[in-house]
Scaffold this motif. Sequence first.
Motif, mmCIF file in Angstrom:
data_model
loop_
_atom_site.group_PDB
_atom_site.id
_atom_site.type_symbol
_atom_site.label_atom_id
_atom_site.label_comp_id
_atom_site.label_asym_id
_atom_site.label_seq_id
_atom_site.Cartn_x
_atom_site.Cartn_y
_atom_site.Cartn_z
ATOM 1 N N ALA A 193 37.965 31.712 47.845
ATOM 2 C CA ALA A 193 38.572 32.866 47.185
ATOM 3 C C ALA A 193 40.087 32.671 47.093
ATOM 4 N N LEU A 194 40.720 33.467 46.244
ATOM 5 C CA LEU A 194 42.172 33.416 46.066
ATOM 6 C C LEU A 194 42.758 34.789 46.363
ATOM 7 N N ARG A 195 43.694 34.850 47.312
ATOM 8 C CA ARG A 195 44.416 36.086 47.593
ATOM 9 C C ARG A 195 45.776 36.001 46.915
ATOM 10 N N ALA A 196 46.121 37.018 46.144
ATOM 11 C CA ALA A 196 47.388 37.013 45.416
ATOM 12 C C ALA A 196 48.022 38.391 45.477
ATOM 13 N N ARG A 197 49.350 38.405 45.472
ATOM 14 C CA ARG A 197 50.053 39.682 45.372
ATOM 15 C C ARG A 197 49.642 40.382 44.090
ATOM 16 N N ALA A 198 49.597 41.697 44.126
ATOM 17 C CA ALA A 198 49.140 42.464 42.963
ATOM 18 C C ALA A 198 49.965 42.155 41.729
ATOM 19 N N THR A 199 51.255 41.878 41.908
ATOM 20 C CA THR A 199 52.140 41.626 40.762
ATOM 21 C C THR A 199 52.314 40.144 40.450
ATOM 22 N N GLU A 200 51.647 39.293 41.203
ATOM 23 C CA GLU A 200 51.809 37.851 40.985
ATOM 24 C C GLU A 200 51.234 37.445 39.628
ATOM 25 N N PRO A 201 51.993 36.695 38.816
ATOM 26 C CA PRO A 201 51.465 36.277 37.509
ATOM 27 C C PRO A 201 50.420 35.175 37.648
ATOM 28 N N LEU A 202 49.295 35.336 36.964
ATOM 29 C CA LEU A 202 48.255 34.349 36.950
ATOM 30 C C LEU A 202 47.922 34.004 35.491
ATOM 31 N N THR A 203 47.599 32.750 35.250
ATOM 32 C CA THR A 203 47.205 32.317 33.916
ATOM 33 C C THR A 203 45.700 32.539 33.762
ATOM 34 N N VAL A 204 45.320 33.326 32.760
ATOM 35 C CA VAL A 204 43.924 33.645 32.553
ATOM 36 C C VAL A 204 43.492 33.263 31.146
ATOM 37 N N ARG A 205 42.202 33.138 30.979
ATOM 38 C CA ARG A 205 41.614 32.857 29.671
ATOM 39 C C ARG A 205 40.468 33.837 29.520
#
Length: 211
Positions: A193-205
């Motif tokens: 799994a990936l834990r990320a800050r709520a505002t962290e930018p992620l590249t999605v498709r």
Amino acid sequence: MACRRSGENEVTFQLPRSRRSVPRARALLHAVLGDWGVGQETLDGAELVLSELVTNAVRVPVPSGRRIGVRITRSAADGLLRLEVSDAGGGVPEVRQPERDETGGRGLLLVAAVAHRWGYEARPGGVGKMVFAELKAPDLVAEPTECEVAAVMVRAGHQVRTGGAWRTVLEVRSDQHAAVGSAVLLLFDDGPALRARATEPLTVRTGPDCG
């Protein structure tokens, strides 16, 4: 379960030989066809066909430890969607004409009724067979767009680029973590799994409009 994308027009994944693999295959198909802009009528037919093919693969006797392979491809130029399900079992798939009082045996009859074309082939370089079905899908659209969104905007079915690869999101959970504060936990079809800050930018498709 392992899932892999080859380019933008093909998705492959493996499933255990379990009844639970049938709804899991439908869920992944739904996510993929949503990305490809397939309409509801085609989606309904594809879900029916894939359900029947995976159900047959689950039931066929095979050596212990073998898994079911699923491959989904599209050809926007031809307006065709192709579903392939492979297993390590023997035998030849045949359309049956069950009696009225029989409760089963109609799987391939339904596939033949819905699909534009169907058939089977020996698995190249391995044991067993691959059963395929092609459906007319004139509503197939161009490749999805990549965009950057806050982690909190990611939804199940999105593709997220992490570790240099695209991974399918199966579930998104809210998470509070001392090190990052407000966060989300992304659960994928394969791998950690990936834990990320709520505002962290992620590249999605997601879809052609990245919506």
